[in-house]
Scaffold this motif. Structure first.
Motif, short mmCIF file in Angstrom:
data_model
loop_
_atom_site.label_atom_id
_atom_site.label_comp_id
_atom_site.label_asym_id
_atom_site.label_seq_id
_atom_site.Cartn_x
_atom_site.Cartn_y
_atom_site.Cartn_z
N THR A 1 27.08 -7.99 -28.10
CA THR A 1 27.84 -6.56 -28.39
C THR A 1 27.00 -5.75 -29.26
O THR A 1 26.51 -6.17 -30.54
CB THR A 1 29.15 -6.88 -28.89
N PRO A 2 26.33 -4.69 -28.97
CA PRO A 2 25.66 -3.84 -29.86
C PRO A 2 26.53 -3.23 -31.15
O PRO A 2 27.86 -3.04 -30.99
CB PRO A 2 25.13 -2.62 -28.91
N PRO A 3 25.85 -3.12 -32.26
CA PRO A 3 26.83 -2.51 -33.31
C PRO A 3 27.18 -1.15 -33.17
O PRO A 3 26.24 -0.43 -32.64
CB PRO A 3 25.85 -2.63 -34.65
N ALA A 4 28.31 -0.86 -33.75
CA ALA A 4 28.85 0.45 -33.67
C ALA A 4 28.12 1.50 -34.38
O ALA A 4 27.80 1.11 -35.69
CB ALA A 4 30.25 0.42 -34.06
N ALA A 5 28.02 2.56 -33.85
CA ALA A 5 27.29 3.78 -34.86
C ALA A 5 28.18 4.28 -35.86
O ALA A 5 29.49 4.41 -35.63
CB ALA A 5 26.84 4.84 -33.79
N PRO A 6 27.69 4.47 -37.09
CA PRO A 6 28.31 5.06 -38.38
C PRO A 6 28.90 6.33 -38.15
O PRO A 6 28.26 7.28 -37.48
CB PRO A 6 27.43 4.98 -39.29
N THR A 7 30.20 6.56 -38.09
CA THR A 7 30.86 7.88 -37.99
C THR A 7 30.41 8.86 -39.10
O THR A 7 30.32 8.46 -40.30
CB THR A 7 32.42 7.58 -38.38
N PRO A 8 30.04 10.05 -38.74
CA PRO A 8 29.60 10.84 -39.79
C PRO A 8 30.91 11.60 -40.46
O PRO A 8 31.77 11.85 -39.97
CB PRO A 8 28.93 12.02 -38.99
N ALA A 9 30.82 11.84 -41.81
CA ALA A 9 31.40 12.35 -42.67
C ALA A 9 32.02 13.53 -42.24
O ALA A 9 31.20 14.48 -41.99
CB ALA A 9 31.13 12.25 -44.11
N PRO A 10 33.17 13.95 -42.24
CA PRO A 10 33.52 15.46 -41.87
C PRO A 10 33.15 16.57 -42.98
O PRO A 10 32.92 16.08 -44.09
CB PRO A 10 35.09 15.30 -41.96
#
Length: 541
Positions: A73-82
């Motif tokens: 499973t590929p690692p999840a991309a980091p969610t950008p801060a709002p």
């Protein structure tokens, strides 16, 4: 031994001081060390409980076949801060109406806070832009704006802070009406006539009082002369009586000598001498008493004469003062009549109304404060200085306006401090490398043309102050020369923006937050809530 009054007062002061010290200590001594001591025994037994962890059984290893058949499973991309909400435009009208616009995360609900109280909200569009128009106008005085955004159930505070100062409204004088003015002039004339009549009656009464005072002084002088004559007669009578007694004593002595020849001549001489000495002493005593009485009578007569003369002089001065007052009253009445007879002077041109001041305070020292709206903003892109911003460490920063793309050169005390260039919006900022010491300085800003010549220049003084330690204590402060509300708030609360707390607590003494005076005593209340902005307490004014 009984205690004196000063000792009792000293004992009372010592007891009261000890009670106050105990009260302050009980209110402000922190109790965290006791809490830490209470929690240490509870944390100690938890260490042995974690000891058996190393002897746990190893986790089972997956068979090679399962590992080969299961894809990675590929690692999840980091969610950008709002993006936090920011101010772009703040405009305040002459009547207190406000228009606020800025940027935030698309779809975020933006809340505008005034001194921590919500005054409006809006939702950012797809481009992250939003506009808020509060319903109620701002009242005169200082205000501070901040932003809060809600995104998916999460609240995000904006890093910027905007300070707004709304001036007091200018009062408009009502034009005078002609008919009431004439009625008032007639009433004043009647009142003046009545006052002159009263003054004349007072002058007559004063003259009568002068005559009575002169008569009383003359009667007093006559009484003193009569008393002096009586004293002289008493003295003459005393002398006659003394002579009579001396003669009687001499006769008695002769008779005693004739009757008592057997007792001896010596005894007769001693008796006669004793009697003569007693008579002389009595005569001398009476003469001394008469002289004292005469001296007292003369002194009393002189005193009464002086009092009479002083009363006459006072009466003359009072009459003169009354005459001068009457003359001044007549002169004032004539002047008032001439003023009322003259046509009214043309009204002076009204001064332009004061404009609100709006200043944007960025969250970090890397960006200077920016004036969004000023009471005397320069027209177009004229050369101007808006902010002198410096930290306690000595780092100073200047910011202002100029023609877009032009070079700016800054001097402090005629010493070159640094250069800058105005951006496309006509704004520039510069931070010199050398520190600026405490005290007064002279700032010069030059705008350079393409050939290097000075095309515009401004010069103005500025002062960097530092409040002495211990000047803000026990919730009160005495204003010293060079102080302002910003510096007092920084010393008391760590942030100059909290000057509004001092202003609100001392409204009975402060009419204009930009004008405070040495010697004023201000109350420094404890803030009810911490300031909801980043900890940037180095900015000073």
């Amino acid at each position: 031994m009984s205690m004196t009054t000063s000792g009792r007062a000293l004992l009372i002061v010592v007891v009261v001081g000890a009670g106050l010290a105990t009260f302050v200590a009980s209110r402000f001594v922190r109790h965290e060390p006791m809490q830490d001591a209470a929690t240490r025994p509870a944390a100690a037994p938890s260490a042995p409980a974690a000891a058996p962890a190393p002897v746990a059984a190893p986790a089972p290893v997956a068979p090679p076949v399962a590992a080969a058949t299961t894809p990675a499973t590929p690692p999840a991309a980091p969610t950008p801060a709002p993006e936090p909400p920011r101010f772009d435009v703040v405009r305040v009208g002459a009547r207190g109406g406000v228009v606020v616009a800025g940027r935030a995360a698309p779809g975020a609900e933006v809340i505008l806070l005034e001194d921590g109280r919500e005054i409006g909200r809006a939702r950012a569009d797809a481009r992250g832009e939003w506009v808020i128009l509060p319903n109620d106008p701002l009242r005169p005085g200082p205000h501070q704006f901040s932003l809060l955004a809600r995104i998916g159930g999460t609240e995000l505070a904006g890093p910027d802070m905007v300070v707004v100062v709304v001036p007091e409204p200018t009062a408009v004088a009502e034009a005078p009406r002609p008919d009431p003015a004439e009625a008032q002039a007639q009433a004043q004339a009647q009142a003046e006539a009545a006052r002159l009549a009263a003054a004349e009656a007072a002058a007559r009464a004063e003259q009568a009082a002068q005559r009575e005072a002169a008569a009383a002084a003359e009667a007093t002088a006559r009484e003193a002369a009569r008393q002096a004559e009586t004293a002289a007669q008493a003295e003459a009578a005393a002398r006659t009586e003394a002579a009579s007694r001396a003669e009687a004593a001499l006769r008695a002595e002769r008779l005693a000598q004739a009757e008592q020849l057997a007792q001896g001549e010596r005894a007769q001489r001693e008796a006669a001498a004793a009697q003569a000495e007693a008579a002389a002493r009595e005569a001398a005593r009476r003469a001394e008493e008469a002289a004292r009485a005469e001296a007292l009578a003369q002194a009393e007569a002189a005193r009464r004469q002086a009092m009479a003369e002083q009363a006459a002089r006072d009466a003359a001065r009072a009459a003169e003062a009354t005459a001068q007052a009457e003359a001044e009253t007549r002169r004032q009445a004539q002047l008032q009549a001439r003023i009322q007879a003259q046509p009214p002077a043309p009204a002076a041109p009204e001064a332009p109304p004061a404009r609100p001041l709006v200043v944007l305070l960025p969250p970090a020292d890397s960006a200077p404060a920016r004036v969004l709206q000023g009471p005397a903003a320069p027209s177009g892109h004229a050369l101007g200085l808006e902010v002198v911003d410096y930290t306690d460490a000595g780092a100073i920063r200047f910011a202002g306006t100029a023609t877009p793309g032009t070079a700016i050169r800054v001097y402090v005390n005629d010493r070159h401090a640094g250069d800058a260039q105005a951006d496309a919006e006509g704004r520039w900022s510069m931070a010199p490398e050398e520190n600026v010491t405490i005290g007064r300085h002279r700032l010069r800003v030059d705008q350079l043309a393409a050939n290097g010549a000075v095309s515009a220049r401004i010069e103005l003084p500025f002062q960097r102050d530092q409040l002495p330690e211990g000047s803000v204590q026990e919730g009160r402060v005495v204003v010293q020369p060079g102080n302002n509300l910003w510096r007092l708030a920084r010393a008391a609360y760590g942030r100059g923006i909290r000057y509004t707390v001092i202003f609100e607590a001392n409204r009975d003494q402060i009419r204009n937050p930009n004008l405070i005076f040495p010697g004023q005593v201000f109350t420094l209340p404890v803030p009810s809530a911490p300031l909801a902005i980043p900890a940037d307490s180095s900015r000073s004014r």
